[in-house]
Design an enzyme around this catalytic site. Structure first.
Site, short mmCIF file in Angstrom:
data_model
loop_
_atom_site.label_atom_id
_atom_site.label_comp_id
_atom_site.label_asym_id
_atom_site.label_seq_id
_atom_site.Cartn_x
_atom_site.Cartn_y
_atom_site.Cartn_z
N ILE A 85 0.88 -1.18 0.00
CA ILE A 85 0.00 0.00 0.00
C ILE A 85 0.91 1.22 0.00
O ILE A 85 1.91 1.26 0.73
CB ILE A 85 -0.98 -0.01 1.20
N ALA A 86 0.60 2.17 -0.84
CA ALA A 86 1.44 3.37 -0.92
C ALA A 86 0.61 4.55 -1.40
O ALA A 86 -0.28 4.40 -2.25
CB ALA A 86 2.61 3.14 -1.88
N VAL A 87 0.92 5.70 -0.85
CA VAL A 87 0.22 6.95 -1.21
C VAL A 87 1.29 7.99 -1.54
O VAL A 87 2.30 8.11 -0.81
CB VAL A 87 -0.67 7.43 -0.04
N GLU A 116 3.20 -7.90 6.59
CA GLU A 116 4.49 -7.65 7.23
C GLU A 116 4.89 -6.21 6.98
O GLU A 116 4.66 -5.68 5.89
CB GLU A 116 5.59 -8.55 6.61
N ASN A 154 8.80 1.33 10.34
CA ASN A 154 7.77 2.04 9.57
C ASN A 154 6.55 2.32 10.46
O ASN A 154 5.52 1.67 10.38
CB ASN A 154 7.38 1.24 8.33
N TYR A 161 -2.32 0.69 10.08
CA TYR A 161 -2.86 -0.66 10.27
C TYR A 161 -3.58 -0.78 11.62
O TYR A 161 -4.65 -1.37 11.72
CB TYR A 161 -1.75 -1.71 10.17
C1 LIG Z 1 1.51 4.22 5.15
C2 LIG Z 1 0.77 5.11 4.15
C3 LIG Z 1 0.22 4.23 3.02
C4 LIG Z 1 -0.40 5.81 4.87
O1 LIG Z 1 -1.20 6.46 3.88
P1 LIG Z 1 -2.00 7.82 4.22
O2 LIG Z 1 -2.86 8.13 3.07
O3 LIG Z 1 -1.05 8.86 4.65
O4 LIG Z 1 -2.87 7.34 5.47
P2 LIG Z 1 -4.18 8.06 6.04
O5 LIG Z 1 -4.14 9.54 5.77
O6 LIG Z 1 -5.37 7.33 5.53
O7 LIG Z 1 -3.99 7.83 7.60
C5 LIG Z 1 -4.89 7.01 8.35
C6 LIG Z 1 -4.36 6.90 9.77
O8 LIG Z 1 -3.11 6.18 9.79
C7 LIG Z 1 -2.24 6.77 10.77
N1 LIG Z 1 -1.10 7.40 10.11
C8 LIG Z 1 -0.88 7.49 8.76
N2 LIG Z 1 0.32 8.10 8.53
C9 LIG Z 1 0.86 8.38 9.75
C10 LIG Z 1 2.07 9.00 10.15
N3 LIG Z 1 2.97 9.47 9.27
N4 LIG Z 1 2.32 9.12 11.48
C11 LIG Z 1 1.42 8.65 12.40
N5 LIG Z 1 0.23 8.08 12.06
C12 LIG Z 1 -0.03 7.93 10.76
C13 LIG Z 1 -3.09 7.81 11.50
O9 LIG Z 1 -3.77 7.15 12.54
C14 LIG Z 1 -4.04 8.23 10.41
O10 LIG Z 1 -5.21 8.82 10.88
P3 LIG Z 1 -5.23 10.44 11.16
O11 LIG Z 1 -4.60 11.11 9.97
O12 LIG Z 1 -6.69 10.72 11.33
O13 LIG Z 1 -4.41 10.62 12.41
C15 LIG Z 1 1.71 6.23 3.58
O14 LIG Z 1 2.37 6.85 4.66
C16 LIG Z 1 2.75 5.71 2.60
O15 LIG Z 1 2.47 5.58 1.41
N6 LIG Z 1 3.97 5.43 3.09
C17 LIG Z 1 5.04 4.95 2.19
C18 LIG Z 1 4.76 3.52 1.72
C19 LIG Z 1 4.63 2.56 2.90
O16 LIG Z 1 5.27 2.69 3.93
N7 LIG Z 1 3.78 1.53 2.71
C20 LIG Z 1 3.58 0.48 3.70
C21 LIG Z 1 4.59 -0.59 3.50
S1 LIG Z 1 4.27 -1.96 4.60
#
Ligand SMILES: CC(C)(COP(=O)(O)OP(=O)(O)OC[C@H]1O[C@@H](n2cnc3c(N)ncnc32)[C@H](O)[C@@H]1OP(=O)(O)O)[C@@H](O)C(=O)NCCC(=O)NCCS
Length: 155
Positions: free
Chosen positions: A79-81, A113, A118, A125
């Protein structure tokens, strides 16, 4: 406006471009993406993208999520954004939708995993009811690191 939809072959270039900017995103070769989307072989794969629509004319992929389903077990493969769209709820929406698709395909639980360092992903999750099951020592390479295994029931 952000819409979620099934990923198709026309998205591969944008997804690879986005993934290249994120160290934790999947860095699979073009052929691997092609195989996933062609539905070749097993396991069953479910791939979604989040797309931002601008004035309903231009669109850009800003998120991707992929799971495999084998009998009752779904595995979150990736999953990635895109960086500039993080913390806007896109990852949460993608994961929720992916879970619904996996449940529909017969999965009863989802496992994943994640690198121990991270914390952003682990927070995402946890916010979606995943619990830590165990730690796999030295699971990752480049750099070497433990994996945290997380799981939740579906449905
Ligand atoms: C992990 C990832 C997919 C999260 O996507 P996102 O769109 O930012 O997530 P959301 O905005 O939907 O966040 C949902 C909740 O997750 C948690 N969260 C997400 N990013 C966070 C951060 N940087 N720090 C702390 N909590 C976080 C929070 O609880 C958040 O809710 P809130 O914003 O109301 O506090 C994004 O950070 C990403 O793409 N990271 C790089 C790729 C990666 O690490 N993938 C997972 C590999 S296992």
């Amino acid at each position: 406006m952000i819409v979620l939809r099934a990923m198709h072959a026309g998205d591969i270039a944008q997804v690879m471009q986005m993934a290249a900017t994120l160290p934790e995103a999947p860095h699979w070769p073009l052929s691997a993406w092609g195989q996933i989307l062609a539905g070749e072989g097993s396991p069953l794969r479910i791939a979604l993208v989040a797309e931002v629509l601008v004035a309903e004319v231009s669109a850009a992929v800003v998120g991707v999520a992929i799971a495999s389903v084998v009998l009752e077990v779904a595995e979150l493969e990736s999953i990635a954004v895109a960086t500039q769209w993080q913390r806007h709820g896109v990852g949460g929406r993608l994961l929720k939708e992916l879970i619904a698709h996996c449940a529909q395909a017969g999965a009863q639980r989802m496992t994943l995993e994640v690198r121990a360092s991270n914390l952003a992903a682990q927070a995402l999750y946890r916010a979606q009811q995943f619990a830590v099951m165990r730690r796999r020592q030295g699971y990752y390479r480049d750099p070497p690191e433990d994996a945290v295994v997380m799981e939740r029931l579906l449905g």
